[in-house]
Design a protein around this motif. Structure first.
Motif, short mmCIF file in Angstrom:
data_model
loop_
_atom_site.label_atom_id
_atom_site.label_comp_id
_atom_site.label_asym_id
_atom_site.label_seq_id
_atom_site.Cartn_x
_atom_site.Cartn_y
_atom_site.Cartn_z
N ALA A 43 0.82 -1.21 0.00
CA ALA A 43 0.00 0.00 0.00
C ALA A 43 0.86 1.26 0.00
CB ALA A 43 -0.94 0.00 1.21
N ASP A 44 1.98 1.23 0.73
CA ASP A 44 2.90 2.37 0.71
C ASP A 44 3.47 2.57 -0.70
OD1 ASP A 44 2.64 2.70 3.50
OD2 ASP A 44 4.34 1.38 3.91
N LEU A 45 3.89 1.47 -1.32
CA LEU A 45 4.49 1.57 -2.65
C LEU A 45 3.48 2.07 -3.67
CD1 LEU A 45 7.06 0.99 -4.31
CD2 LEU A 45 6.12 -1.28 -4.78
N ALA A 46 2.22 1.73 -3.49
CA ALA A 46 1.18 2.15 -4.43
C ALA A 46 1.01 3.66 -4.49
CB ALA A 46 -0.15 1.48 -4.07
N ARG A 47 1.52 4.37 -3.50
CA ARG A 47 1.43 5.83 -3.47
C ARG A 47 2.56 6.49 -4.25
NH1 ARG A 47 1.58 7.45 2.63
NH2 ARG A 47 1.43 9.52 1.66
N CYS A 48 3.55 5.72 -4.66
CA CYS A 48 4.82 6.29 -5.12
C CYS A 48 5.03 6.19 -6.63
CB CYS A 48 6.00 5.58 -4.44
SG CYS A 48 5.96 5.70 -2.63
N ARG A 49 5.61 7.24 -7.17
CA ARG A 49 6.03 7.24 -8.56
C ARG A 49 7.52 6.92 -8.68
NH1 ARG A 49 5.03 13.39 -10.20
NH2 ARG A 49 5.65 12.63 -12.26
N ALA A 50 8.23 6.94 -7.56
CA ALA A 50 9.67 6.67 -7.57
C ALA A 50 10.06 6.09 -6.23
CB ALA A 50 10.46 7.95 -7.84
N LEU A 51 11.23 5.42 -6.21
CA LEU A 51 11.65 4.72 -5.00
C LEU A 51 13.17 4.69 -4.91
CD1 LEU A 51 10.67 2.80 -2.60
CD2 LEU A 51 11.27 0.92 -4.15
N GLU A 76 7.43 -5.42 -10.68
CA GLU A 76 6.68 -4.68 -11.70
C GLU A 76 7.15 -3.23 -11.76
OE1 GLU A 76 2.08 -3.42 -12.83
OE2 GLU A 76 2.50 -4.67 -11.07
N PHE A 77 7.41 -2.63 -10.60
CA PHE A 77 7.91 -1.26 -10.50
C PHE A 77 9.25 -1.14 -11.24
CE2 PHE A 77 8.91 2.77 -8.61
CZ PHE A 77 7.78 3.24 -7.97
N VAL A 78 10.14 -2.11 -11.02
CA VAL A 78 11.45 -2.12 -11.68
C VAL A 78 11.29 -2.20 -13.19
CG1 VAL A 78 13.58 -3.44 -12.01
CG2 VAL A 78 12.70 -3.05 -9.70
N ALA A 79 10.42 -3.09 -13.65
CA ALA A 79 10.23 -3.27 -15.09
C ALA A 79 9.73 -1.98 -15.75
CB ALA A 79 9.25 -4.41 -15.34
N LEU A 80 8.82 -1.27 -15.08
CA LEU A 80 8.33 -0.01 -15.63
C LEU A 80 9.42 1.05 -15.66
CD1 LEU A 80 4.80 0.19 -13.93
CD2 LEU A 80 5.27 -0.18 -16.36
N ALA A 81 10.23 1.12 -14.60
CA ALA A 81 11.32 2.11 -14.55
C ALA A 81 12.37 1.84 -15.62
CB ALA A 81 11.95 2.12 -13.16
N GLN A 87 7.29 6.58 -16.38
CA GLN A 87 6.24 6.05 -15.51
C GLN A 87 6.71 5.86 -14.08
OE1 GLN A 87 3.41 3.04 -16.98
NE2 GLN A 87 4.74 2.85 -18.77
N ARG A 88 7.91 5.31 -13.91
CA ARG A 88 8.47 5.04 -12.60
C ARG A 88 9.98 5.31 -12.64
NH1 ARG A 88 3.84 4.78 -12.26
NH2 ARG A 88 2.48 3.15 -11.41
N SER A 89 10.56 5.48 -11.47
CA SER A 89 12.02 5.60 -11.36
C SER A 89 12.46 4.93 -10.06
CB SER A 89 12.44 7.07 -11.35
OG SER A 89 13.86 7.18 -11.24
N ILE A 90 13.60 4.24 -10.12
CA ILE A 90 14.18 3.62 -8.92
C ILE A 90 15.67 3.93 -8.89
CG2 ILE A 90 14.66 1.49 -7.67
CD1 ILE A 90 12.23 0.26 -8.75
N TRP A 91 16.15 4.27 -7.70
CA TRP A 91 17.57 4.50 -7.47
C TRP A 91 18.03 3.52 -6.40
CZ3 TRP A 91 19.52 9.61 -4.78
CH2 TRP A 91 20.93 9.58 -4.68
N GLY A 92 18.98 2.68 -6.73
CA GLY A 92 19.54 1.73 -5.78
C GLY A 92 20.93 2.15 -5.37
N THR A 93 21.17 2.30 -4.05
CA THR A 93 22.49 2.69 -3.54
C THR A 93 23.08 1.53 -2.75
OG1 THR A 93 21.67 3.65 -1.46
CG2 THR A 93 21.69 5.08 -3.38
N GLU A 113 17.07 -12.93 -3.61
CA GLU A 113 16.50 -12.85 -4.94
C GLU A 113 16.35 -11.39 -5.33
OE1 GLU A 113 12.92 -14.78 -7.65
OE2 GLU A 113 12.91 -15.00 -5.47
N GLY A 114 16.93 -11.04 -6.48
CA GLY A 114 16.82 -9.69 -6.98
C GLY A 114 15.59 -9.54 -7.86
N PHE A 115 15.61 -8.52 -8.71
CA PHE A 115 14.43 -8.17 -9.50
C PHE A 115 14.63 -8.30 -11.00
CE2 PHE A 115 14.14 -5.74 -5.53
CZ PHE A 115 12.94 -6.26 -5.06
#
Length: 244
Positions: A43-51, A76-81, A87-93, A113-115
């Motif tokens: 539910a938290d992730l559903a509010r987000c356009r980026a992570l 699914e978020f990763v695939a869209l980014a 549509q989405r953006s993800i930054w992994g540090t 397991e990764g994505f």
């Protein structure tokens, strides 16, 4: 872009509080703040356009993602980014860089397991153990040449190699490198990981992007008051303010 407005930080383990503080300090080009969410549930992730997926312990984060029911929505978020169409953006540090990698060089712990994300192979913790932590100035293409950023590397992963892109995927683009003199020797790399690892052809690359996926091997959130990378990511890869 859909109605999601918030930027999330995966808040299961690791240095998520520091990322949240950095994001809360930056603004859009219009001088506005973007809502920031500590993501612990679907539910938290559903509010987000980026992570942001923060540094920490990648195996622990992976297991907690599973327990929290976040794995499938995150994949699914990763695939869209990865498509890079805004549509989405993800930054992994650091640990996030490991979780976003399509392949891991060397053994992984049970339950990891990764994505199936960025078309790269990454070596876990290959910069060394905690005692080999270090800081070094890196030049980023979106910062002035006379104002490099001090990057802090703590048990950091190393990019082994860039892989051929998946079908219809954008290319992986290196953004920052460190001198080869900072890379661990084979002896140090082996002692740090316990596996038979060697440095790959792209080991000096410490930041790279693919579509709207971004990864770096250092901890940008640990430099108190240093929010330039967070601001750039928000404006360039989340809001796409410079798109024409």
């Amino acid at each position: 872009m859909d109605s999601r407005h918030a930027v999330g930080v995966l808040a299961l383990q690791g240095s998520f509080a520091e990322h949240i503080a950095a994001l809360e300090a930056v603004t859009t080009s219009a001088g506005k703040h973007v809502p920031v969410v500590a993501v612990r549930t679907p539910a938290d992730l559903a509010r987000c356009r980026a992570l942001i997926i923060p540094g920490g312990e990648s195996t622990t984060i992976s297991l907690l993602i599973r327990k929290s029911g976040l794995y499938d929505p995150l994949k699914e978020f990763v695939a869209l980014a990865k498509r890079g169409d805004g549509q989405r953006s993800i930054w992994g540090t650091c640990a996030g860089m490991i979780l976003l990698a399509k392949e891991i060089d060397g053994p992984t712990s049970e339950g990891w397991e990764g994505f199936d994300g960025m078309d790269v192979r990454v070596a876990r913790n290959q910069f060394g153990r905690q005692l080999q932590s270090f800081s070094h100035s890196v030049q980023l293409p979106f910062l002035p040449s006379d104002a490099p950023l001090l990057a802090t590397f703590i048990r950091a992963p190393i990019l082994h190699s860039v892989l051929p892109p998946s079908a219809s995927s954008p290319l992986v683009k290196p953004l920052a490198r460190v001198p080869t003199s900072l890379l661990p020797s084979t002896k140090r790399a082996l002692s740090a990981t316990g596996g038979q690892l060697t440095l790959g052809p792209d080991a000096e690359v410490v930041m790279y992007r693919q579509g709207d996926l971004l990864a770096c091997s250092w901890h940008p959130e640990l430099n108190k008051g240093e929010t330039r990378v967070h601001e750039w990511w928000l404006r360039e890869m989340v809001l796409h303010e410079n798109d024409t």
